[in-house]
Structures are given as structure tokens and as C-alpha cells.
Design a protein around this motif. Structure first.
Motif, PDB file in Angstrom:
ATOM      1  N   TYR A   1      18.294  46.696 -18.366  1.00  0.00           N
ATOM      2  CA  TYR A   1      18.952  46.262 -17.146  1.00  0.00           C
ATOM      3  C   TYR A   1      19.537  47.455 -16.397  1.00  0.00           C
ATOM      4  O   TYR A   1      19.869  48.487 -16.987  1.00  0.00           O
ATOM      5  N   GLY A   2      19.682  47.302 -15.064  1.00  0.00           N
ATOM      6  CA  GLY A   2      20.274  48.365 -14.257  1.00  0.00           C
ATOM      7  C   GLY A   2      19.486  49.653 -14.363  1.00  0.00           C
ATOM      8  O   GLY A   2      18.258  49.675 -14.170  1.00  0.00           O
ATOM      9  N   SER A   3      20.179  50.730 -14.714  1.00  0.00           N
ATOM     10  CA  SER A   3      19.544  52.041 -14.820  1.00  0.00           C
ATOM     11  C   SER A   3      19.089  52.365 -16.237  1.00  0.00           C
ATOM     12  O   SER A   3      18.725  53.513 -16.526  1.00  0.00           O
ATOM     13  N   SER A   4      19.097  51.361 -17.126  1.00  0.00           N
ATOM     14  CA  SER A   4      18.698  51.624 -18.508  1.00  0.00           C
ATOM     15  C   SER A   4      17.222  51.994 -18.619  1.00  0.00           C
ATOM     16  O   SER A   4      16.828  52.690 -19.560  1.00  0.00           O
ATOM     17  N   LEU A   5      16.371  51.545 -17.671  1.00  0.00           N
ATOM     18  CA  LEU A   5      14.977  51.965 -17.689  1.00  0.00           C
ATOM     19  C   LEU A   5      14.879  53.475 -17.486  1.00  0.00           C
ATOM     20  O   LEU A   5      14.127  54.159 -18.184  1.00  0.00           O
ATOM     21  N   GLY A   6      15.657  53.993 -16.519  1.00  0.00           N
ATOM     22  CA  GLY A   6      15.651  55.436 -16.305  1.00  0.00           C
ATOM     23  C   GLY A   6      16.096  56.198 -17.530  1.00  0.00           C
ATOM     24  O   GLY A   6      15.535  57.250 -17.870  1.00  0.00           O
ATOM     25  N   LEU A   7      17.096  55.680 -18.233  1.00  0.00           N
ATOM     26  CA  LEU A   7      17.583  56.321 -19.447  1.00  0.00           C
ATOM     27  C   LEU A   7      16.512  56.281 -20.545  1.00  0.00           C
ATOM     28  O   LEU A   7      16.320  57.265 -21.271  1.00  0.00           O
TER      29      LEU A   7
ATOM     30  N   THR B   1      10.747  55.995  -6.221  1.00  0.00           N
ATOM     31  CA  THR B   1      11.821  56.866  -5.734  1.00  0.00           C
ATOM     32  C   THR B   1      13.122  56.615  -6.492  1.00  0.00           C
ATOM     33  O   THR B   1      13.827  57.562  -6.869  1.00  0.00           O
ATOM     34  N   ARG B   2      13.434  55.359  -6.747  1.00  0.00           N
ATOM     35  CA  ARG B   2      14.657  55.017  -7.484  1.00  0.00           C
ATOM     36  C   ARG B   2      14.612  55.579  -8.904  1.00  0.00           C
ATOM     37  O   ARG B   2      15.600  56.153  -9.392  1.00  0.00           O
TER      38      ARG B   2
END
Length: 330
Positions: free
Chosen positions: A34-40, A64-65
Motif C-alpha cells: 500500500y502507498g509507497s511500499s511498492l517503491g520500497l 514517474t511516481r
């Protein structure tokens, strides 16, 4: 390549330690990000995987995000770069060409990919579905220019024009060049700043970056790399191949086609990108540029995004295929 999307899957317990495939053709699935956990999670995968990581997103906004999130979590460095391969930002079969800055970033990324050992490449699925020039085109069309090197200004000007660069009175954007006596101003594709090349007789006396806004020199450099200004060739051989392939692909009088007439004159008409296959014996895809140990990460919604793009492409093809001035490749 390995993908985290498959029927055989294992949920990752934490984005700090995402499960990665351990062998060829093995797949894992990540869930509850969830949220920015994919980026992490992707940042963690970049650190764990001994090779390039390719992330296919649903659209350019998602790409881009994710790139912003990765720069926050992992930083951006030469040993593990965060690369993006942008969309043309035109509709399928559009009669408009992408902005030069977009072409610049695309060519720069394609040039770097074969030599990238680690890092991440983020690409929207629709962009990954386009055909690309063969790797041999970039290899043959890239030029290195060193300080102290001999340079024939007339030959250099001809070579730049054949590579798709445009001669202007003042260099302001990627793909521009200008000649003023013994000074050559040039904004190579993929460069952050334009360069001012000062000749002494026929020798490169100095190379300096400069600000395109005020035209003032910034710093001296020893070498620059010149990528082609387009994803297709505009030299004599490229034009000849285009003319022959165009006549084989389309019926009718070529004199009625502004696209054919412009390319025959060495010009790049708007929308020429959708005729790219006519410049080459064979095109390639983005996957042909990737190292063999690339790890593939996909969003579960990319199948729907790919189908939407394909339907839009088919619809626009049916709408515009009967225009004799702009015949379309299927």
C-alpha cells in the motif's frame, strides 16, 4: 527473465525483504503493498538482484511516481541508475512528433542499456509495445569527439544533418546545432547541456558546456558523446531504404504523399516515428536491448492497460487508414 506475476506465487512478508525468483522462469507474487511500499519493495529488489530490474507499469504517470519513490528510497547513482524510457506522448498514428527532449531521453536510455550491470528501468507497458531501431543503428551512429582531435567542419555539418540534427541560428534544445566561423555549438541527444566546440584551424581547441538561456560558457570538458537526433537514419542509405520500403508497402503515386516527399529531401516530417520500420531491414523491441539476467516486475493491471492501448491503436488505424497522403502501416 523472471516476473513476480504468475499463478505459482509466494507473498512477500515485508517490502524490506521482497521474495525474488531464485532460478530462470520462476515467478513470485507480491501482495498487500500500500502507498509507497511498492517503491520500497522495488528498491530492496534492486539491492538484492545482481542485474538490471525492469518494471512495467500501467501508464507513464505510474512510472514517474515510482521513479520519484525509488530516488527517495534508494538514491540514484552510476553503479545502480534509475532509468526511465518515456512514452512519445502522442496518440497512435498521430501526425505530430514527440518533443526533442523526449527523444533525447529515449536515445540516451537505449544507448546505456546494454552496458548497465545493475539498476532499474521503468517503462509503461504501452511504450514497451512499440518497435525500436536495431541496436546496430545506435552503435553505428554514435560519435565520440575529443579535445585535440582533427575535425573537418563541412563534413561534421553534413554528418550532423544526416543524423537528424537541425541547423539553427541559436542552439536552445536537443538536436540543434549552429556554425559560426570556427565555432560549433551543439546540443547532443542525451546531454544535460549543449556544448561549444572551438576550432583552431582544423583541430578541436576546446570543448565547453554553455547555458542555452544566456549562451554563456560554463565548464571545459575533454570529450563528448554524440547520439543520433532521431530513432531512424536520414543518411543516403536510410533514405534509399525508406523509399523502396514505402513503395512496397503502399500503392499509389508517391508524389501525393508529403511524408515520402519530405524524407526524400532528407527532412523528418511530423509523425514520421510511426513509419520507423520502413527505415530498417528489421526492427527490435525494448527486450532486445536488455541484459540476459534482467529481472522483470509487472503490475497485475498491465494486461488490461495493454489491451486498452491495442484497442485504441486499432480504432485509430481504422479511422485514418484511407488517407492517401498519410497511409498507415498496420
Amino acid at each position: 527473465m523472471a516476473s513476480p506475476e504468475n499463478q505459482q506465487s509466494t507473498n512477500s512478508l515485508s517490502p524490506l525483504a521482497p521474495a525474488l525468483p531464485e532460478k530462470q522462469n520462476e515467478s513470485k507474487q507480491w501482495g498487500q503493498l500500500y502507498g509507497s511500499s511498492l517503491g520500497l519493495a522495488v528498491a530492496s529488489a534492486i539491492q538484492k538482484h545482481p542485474g538490471l530490474v525492469l518494471v512495467l507499469t500501467t501508464d507513464m504517470q505510474a512510472a514517474t511516481r515510482l521513479a520519484y519513490e525509488l530516488r527517495f528510497f534508494a538514491g540514484d547513482n552510476e553503479e545502480a541508475p534509475i532509468l526511465t524510457f518515456p512514452d512519445w506522448e502522442t496518440l497512435p498514428y498521430d501526425i505530430f512528433s514527440p518533443h526533442q527532449d523526449i527523444i533525447s531521453q529515449r536515445l540516451s536510455t537505449l544507448y546505456r542499456l546494454p552496458s548497465v550491470k545493475r539498476g532499474v528501468l521503468i517503462v509503461p507497458i504501452a511504450t514497451a509495445m512499440h518497435r525500436l531501431p536495431p541496436r546496430s543503428f545506435l552503435d553505428a551512429s554514435t560519435l565520440l569527439l575529443d579535445e585535440g582531435e582533427k575535425l573537418d567542419m563541412d563534413q561534421m555539418r553534413l554528418r550532423l544533418e544526416e543524423a537528424g540534427y537541425q541547423c539553427v541560428s541559436q542552439v536552445t534544445e536537443h538536436g540543434d546545432f549552429s556554425v559560426r566561423g570556427s565555432i560549433l555549438d551543439l546540443y547532443p541527444m542525451g546531454a544535460k547541456l549543449p556544448y561549444r566546440i572551438d576550432l583552431f584551424d582544423d583541430e578541436v581547441d576546446s570543448i565547453r558546456t554553455f547555458d542555452p538561456e544566456n549562451q554563456r560558457s560554463i565548464e571545459r570538458v575533454k570529450r563528448i558523446r554524440l547520439l543520433p537526433a532521431r530513432e531512424f537514419p536520414l543518411h543516403k542509405e536510410g533514405i534509399t531504404h525508406f523509399r523502396q520500403a514505402y513503395r512496397e508497402a503502399f500503392e499509389g503515386n508517391t508524389a501525393n504523399s508529403p511524408v515520402y516527399r519530405d524524407v526524400n529531401k532528407g527532412l523528418a516530417p511530423s509523425g514520421i516515428e510511426y513509419y520507423l520500420p520502413l527505415f530498417f531491414e528489421q526492427t527490435q523491441t525494448l527486450f532486445d536491448y536488455l541484459p540476459s539476467n534482467t529481472l522483470l516486475l509487472t503490475d497485475k493491471k498491465i494486461d488490461d492497460a495493454a489491451e486498452t492501448f491495442w484497442q485504441e491503436t486499432s480504432r485509430r488505424y481504422d479511422q485514418n487508414r484511407y488517407n492517401p497522403e498519410h497511409p498507415l502501416l498496420p
